[in-house]
Design a protein around this motif. Structure first.
Motif, PDB file in Angstrom:
ATOM      1  N   LEU A  55       0.860  -1.188   0.000  1.00  0.00           N
ATOM      2  CA  LEU A  55       0.000   0.000   0.000  1.00  0.00           C
ATOM      3  C   LEU A  55       0.894   1.235   0.000  1.00  0.00           C
ATOM      4  CD1 LEU A  55      -2.597  -1.047   2.742  1.00  0.00           C
ATOM      5  CD2 LEU A  55      -3.024  -0.867   0.290  1.00  0.00           C
ATOM      6  N   ASP A  56       0.394   2.297  -0.604  1.00  0.00           N
ATOM      7  CA  ASP A  56       1.152   3.538  -0.623  1.00  0.00           C
ATOM      8  C   ASP A  56       0.826   4.317   0.650  1.00  0.00           C
ATOM      9  OD1 ASP A  56       2.498   5.836  -1.205  1.00  0.00           O
ATOM     10  OD2 ASP A  56       0.915   6.622  -2.520  1.00  0.00           O
ATOM     11  N   PRO A  57       1.787   4.471   1.558  1.00  0.00           N
ATOM     12  CA  PRO A  57       1.488   5.116   2.848  1.00  0.00           C
ATOM     13  C   PRO A  57       0.874   6.499   2.689  1.00  0.00           C
ATOM     14  CG  PRO A  57       3.699   4.192   2.868  1.00  0.00           C
ATOM     15  CD  PRO A  57       3.194   4.057   1.468  1.00  0.00           C
ATOM     16  N   GLU A  58       1.381   7.278   1.710  1.00  0.00           N
ATOM     17  CA  GLU A  58       0.871   8.638   1.529  1.00  0.00           C
ATOM     18  C   GLU A  58      -0.641   8.650   1.301  1.00  0.00           C
ATOM     19  OE1 GLU A  58       2.653  11.392   1.868  1.00  0.00           O
ATOM     20  OE2 GLU A  58       4.285  10.028   2.442  1.00  0.00           O
ATOM     21  N   THR A  59      -1.132   7.716   0.484  1.00  0.00           N
ATOM     22  CA  THR A  59      -2.553   7.755   0.140  1.00  0.00           C
ATOM     23  C   THR A  59      -3.435   7.123   1.209  1.00  0.00           C
ATOM     24  OG1 THR A  59      -1.796   6.091  -1.408  1.00  0.00           O
ATOM     25  CG2 THR A  59      -2.976   7.944  -2.337  1.00  0.00           C
ATOM     26  N   VAL A  60      -2.993   6.041   1.831  1.00  0.00           N
ATOM     27  CA  VAL A  60      -3.938   5.321   2.692  1.00  0.00           C
ATOM     28  C   VAL A  60      -3.799   5.668   4.173  1.00  0.00           C
ATOM     29  CG1 VAL A  60      -4.099   3.371   1.123  1.00  0.00           C
ATOM     30  CG2 VAL A  60      -2.468   3.288   3.001  1.00  0.00           C
ATOM     31  N   ARG A  61      -2.692   6.267   4.595  1.00  0.00           N
ATOM     32  CA  ARG A  61      -2.412   6.425   6.021  1.00  0.00           C
ATOM     33  C   ARG A  61      -3.580   7.051   6.780  1.00  0.00           C
ATOM     34  NH1 ARG A  61       1.772  10.166   6.166  1.00  0.00           N
ATOM     35  NH2 ARG A  61       3.229   8.753   5.198  1.00  0.00           N
ATOM     36  N   ASP A  62      -4.184   8.082   6.206  1.00  0.00           N
ATOM     37  CA  ASP A  62      -5.229   8.808   6.924  1.00  0.00           C
ATOM     38  C   ASP A  62      -6.634   8.408   6.504  1.00  0.00           C
ATOM     39  OD1 ASP A  62      -3.655  10.474   8.636  1.00  0.00           O
ATOM     40  OD2 ASP A  62      -2.957  11.445   6.799  1.00  0.00           O
ATOM     41  N   ARG A  63      -6.746   7.319   5.744  1.00  0.00           N
ATOM     42  CA  ARG A  63      -8.085   6.907   5.325  1.00  0.00           C
ATOM     43  C   ARG A  63      -8.730   6.023   6.362  1.00  0.00           C
ATOM     44  NH1 ARG A  63      -8.130   5.789  -1.088  1.00  0.00           N
ATOM     45  NH2 ARG A  63      -7.267   7.802  -1.718  1.00  0.00           N
ATOM     46  N   ARG A  64     -10.056   5.893   6.243  1.00  0.00           N
ATOM     47  CA  ARG A  64     -10.791   4.964   7.100  1.00  0.00           C
ATOM     48  C   ARG A  64     -11.206   3.766   6.245  1.00  0.00           C
ATOM     49  NH1 ARG A  64     -12.402  10.021   9.469  1.00  0.00           N
ATOM     50  NH2 ARG A  64     -11.741  10.011  11.650  1.00  0.00           N
ATOM     51  N   PRO A  65     -11.504   2.613   6.904  1.00  0.00           N
ATOM     52  CA  PRO A  65     -11.761   1.386   6.134  1.00  0.00           C
ATOM     53  C   PRO A  65     -12.774   1.544   5.000  1.00  0.00           C
ATOM     54  CG  PRO A  65     -11.554   0.848   8.431  1.00  0.00           C
ATOM     55  CD  PRO A  65     -11.466   2.346   8.346  1.00  0.00           C
ATOM     56  N   HIS A  66     -13.815   2.355   5.184  1.00  0.00           N
ATOM     57  CA  HIS A  66     -14.841   2.423   4.133  1.00  0.00           C
ATOM     58  C   HIS A  66     -14.324   3.082   2.867  1.00  0.00           C
ATOM     59  CE1 HIS A  66     -15.940   6.743   4.198  1.00  0.00           C
ATOM     60  NE2 HIS A  66     -15.483   6.673   5.432  1.00  0.00           N
ATOM     61  N   GLU A  67     -13.173   3.769   2.993  1.00  0.00           N
ATOM     62  CA  GLU A  67     -12.602   4.409   1.801  1.00  0.00           C
ATOM     63  C   GLU A  67     -11.682   3.468   1.043  1.00  0.00           C
ATOM     64  OE1 GLU A  67     -11.762   8.894   2.732  1.00  0.00           O
ATOM     65  OE2 GLU A  67     -11.326   7.706   4.508  1.00  0.00           O
ATOM     66  N   LEU A  68     -11.562   2.224   1.528  1.00  0.00           N
ATOM     67  CA  LEU A  68     -10.667   1.265   0.897  1.00  0.00           C
ATOM     68  C   LEU A  68     -11.485   0.134   0.287  1.00  0.00           C
ATOM     69  CD1 LEU A  68      -8.063   0.901   3.783  1.00  0.00           C
ATOM     70  CD2 LEU A  68      -7.912   2.408   1.807  1.00  0.00           C
TER      71      LEU A  68
END
Lengths: 340, 343
Positions: B155-168
């Motif tokens: 996973l790309d840390p920049e994009t996913v670090r601050d996301r919540r599960p529903h955004e994945l």
């Protein structure tokens, strides 16, 4: 040649969501002869179930959906009928089997009631005749002790038995087309095989055309005459089953087939994967929808959507080949490069 | 942690530097669930397994065979009703809650549904850091370690670090679950149907990720699934379960040719033709009809006898013991014989 039983032309199903128009099915054409079995495969979100339901007439023009194109079933345009006329079609012309057999059955009605209900309504049988017909149907789908089972409630049956009941319901009025949407996904492998065997023998016995919708390529491989591979709301390839699996022409079909683990490879073999994700259908890309994930994509692919056209088959024959929607279909690529 | 014992503890002579040869050993696991009126579901009845360091053991079976219950009994969630589970040198059954908590950090579980396994209200970085936070890690290198774990699972840390599960997507959520499990440097990973809710193409990505991860970190893994090809491909050895008992344990290489237990043969014969090979039986040889017997009242003797084409009176009277028919190949069947035609 017999006229097709089902003729779908440029079918589009659009859901109007608060975030924009979602083109779930976007320009699908296909036809099906009487008694033929067609598999529709695709991953989740590819539009295969929406296509099945639109063909069935369960999804129609409404406040938040719009359907265009035509679905002609036995000469009648399903979407031009009134709701009452369409209800007459269901059961006698076309029937559907869904994935989850528990939610397809009413938990407070006996198994026999589910079956006698439709035959009384559609075929006008009396109560007693309907009861006999229900027991007959249960026997036909291979349920042991059918008369005892008819008096039981759905929760008293196992998953496989319930799915047999659902199939019996679909067959009750001898439809000419059966649409099975993931009929075995909720079942164990040994039961899955029994149900697929059953659908196959019944299809042959009753000369019933079947559309088998599944995410599982293996399920479809041995059970269908033709296969349509869907990706992002469109059919990318449609050929007879053996040639799709042995010589896929579309890069997506090939990649999808390659990503299934196989029994005969050594353990710990890394699987070929498809990088990236399917496009967002709220904002589908211009051109070929697979272009962003495709190793063969060129500028043409990102600007111009490929048509679903005949690829000429393995030996260049006219009618034996299937259809593929790709600017650079596999197998034909070498010939093209030589001329270019 | 006292998991790395002394040389004297181990007859095979591993040293404290090397991980113990047996990553996990379970003996005679029994799990029963009372359902009232004195009845109980015999979910697991006497299952033993061992897992060498760095090995992957696949557990294969249909729904209701007890494969998930075995996985959960291994991690003491809930503890088995009887039997023993040793993680390295630590006996897990009978540990107090605090000791169990400490031991369990060395064993992580990955669940079937990645979306419901993640707290929807937390961000990816907090989900990944949850383990170290519970273990009182000081957090000095928190961001670096989170990024490293996310990169390790693709996973790309920049994009996913601050996301919540529903955004994945589902596949991305499963990657986050794997990153979480890796944060505490476990020795053993238990995967309970980790790919069965994913699409084929995503399934291939996650299987590859598990494959490379276990190799890279030298993890031992128990991989529980119902799909023969998936289990075969990722495992070194495969254990086939039916109604709470072990039917067959065999090396995964060419298992479709080696398998002899009638139930394993039935599973292989049920595969769609595309995956089957010429060597497996046609379905006609297998007794189809019967329903799965109730785990409330399992058949006497061999539990598969009600559906087995080879069943005799012996099978009803006497439970077949697990016997070795070839190196590393054990079956629990009175009648099946090793195949002569297979090298």
């Amino acid at each position: 040649m017999t006229p097709p039983l089902l003729d779908v032309t440029d079918l589009r199903t659009v859901f109007h969501t608060p975030r924009g128009a979602m083109r779930a099915v976007d320009g699908v054409s296909l036809s099906l002869s009487p008694g033929e079995t067609l598999g529709i495969v695709g991953e989740s979100g590819s539009g295969k179930s929406v296509l099945g339901r639109t063909v069935m007439g369960l999804i129609t023009n409404g406040r938040s959906t719009s359907v265009s194109g035509s679905v002609r079933l036995g000469g009648k345009d399903v979407h031009a009928l009134t709701p009452a006329q369409r209800r007459k079609l269901w059961g006698t012309e076309v029937a559907m089997v869904f994935q989850d057999p528990m939610t397809s059955l009413n938990p407070v009605k006996k198994v026999g009631t589910h079956l006698s209900e439709s035959v009384r309504l559609h075929l006008g049988l009396s109560r007693a005749e309907a009861r006999d017909r229900a027991v007959d149907l249960l026997r036909q789908v291979g349920i042991p002790e059918p008369s005892r089972r008819a008096g039981q409630y759905p929760h008293e049956l196992s998953g496989g038995m319930r799915q047999r009941v659902v199939i019996a319901m679909a067959l009750a009025c001898s439809p000419r087309l059966l649409i099975a949407d993931e009929p075995t996904t909720a079942l164990d492998v040994t039961v899955q095989k029994q149900i697929l065997d059953l659908l196959q023998t019944l299809g042959e016995q009753l000369r019933m055309a079947t559309i088998l919708i599944s995410h599982d390529l293996g399920t479809v491989a041995g059970r269908t005459d033709r296969v349509a591979v869907m990706y992002a709301g469109r059919i990318v390839e449609c050929s007879d089953t053996a040639s799709v699996f042995d010589h896929p022409r579309h890069p997506y079909s090939k990649a999808l087939i390659a990503s299934i683990p196989r029994l005969d490879t050594p353990p710990h073999t890394l699987l070929p994967t498809i990088e990236g994700r399917p496009p967002n259908l709220l904002h589908p890309p211009a051109g070929c929808r697979f272009a962003a994930r495709c190793g063969f994509a060129t500028h043409e692919c990102t600007t111009e959507a490929p048509e679903l056209v005949a690829h000429g088959g393995d030996h260049g024959e006219e009618n034996g080949g299937g259809l593929v929607a790709c600017h650079h279909p596999l197998g034909a690529a070498t010939a093209k490069e030589v001329t270019a | 942690m006292t998991a790395n014992g002394t040389v004297a503890d181990k007859p095979d002579g591993t040293t404290a530097e090397n991980p113990p040869q047996r990553a996990l050993t379970a003996e005679n696991l029994v799990v029963e669930f009372p359902v009232g009126r004195g009845q109980k579901v015999h979910a697991v009845s006497g299952v033993s397994l061992e897992l060498a360091a760095g090995e992957t053991l696949g557990i294969l079976g249909e729904s209701g065979c007890g494969k998930s219950t075995v996985g959960r009994a291994l991690i003491q969630l809930p503890p088995p009703d009887s039997g023993t589970v040793r993680l390295g040198d630590v006996e897990l059954t009978g540990l107090g809650p605090e000791e169990l908590r400490e031991a369990r950090a060395r064993m992580q579980i990955i669940m079937q549904d990645p979306v419901s396994a993640l707290n929807p209200r937390r961000r990816v970085k907090d989900l990944v850091w949850e383990g170290p936070a519970i273990w009182g890690h000081d957090g000095s290198d928190k961001d670096a370690r989170i990024d490293e774990a996310l990169r390790a699972v693709g996973l790309d840390p920049e994009t996913v670090r601050d996301r919540r599960p529903h955004e994945l997507s589902g596949g991305q959520c499963q990657r986050v679950c794997i990153a979480r499990a890796l944060m505490l440097d476990p020795h053993v990973l238990i995967c309970d149907e980790p790919v069965s809710s994913l699409d084929v193409s995503v399934q291939a990505q996650i299987l590859n990720l598990l494959e490379t991860t276990t190799r890279r970190y030298g993890l031992s893994m128990v991989f529980i699934a119902h799909d023969v090809s998936v289990v075969k491909n990722i495992s070194d050895r495969v254990m086939v379960m039916y109604l709470g008992r072990t039917c067959e344990v065999l090396p995964s290489d060419n298992m479709h040719l080696r398998a002899v237990h009638p139930y394993t043969r039935l599973l292989l014969a049920s595969l769609p033709e595309a995956q089957r090979s010429a060597h497996t039986d046609s379905a006609a040889e297998v007794k189809q009809a019967a329903e799965l017997p109730s785990p409330l009242d399992p058949p006497s003797g061999c539990r598969f006898r009600t559906r087995c084409p080879l069943a005799t009176d012996l099978c009803a009277g006497e439970e077949p013991p697990l016997r070795e028919i070839a190196p590393g190949h054990r079956i629990a069947c009175h009648h099946a014989e090793p195949r002569k035609d297979i090298p």
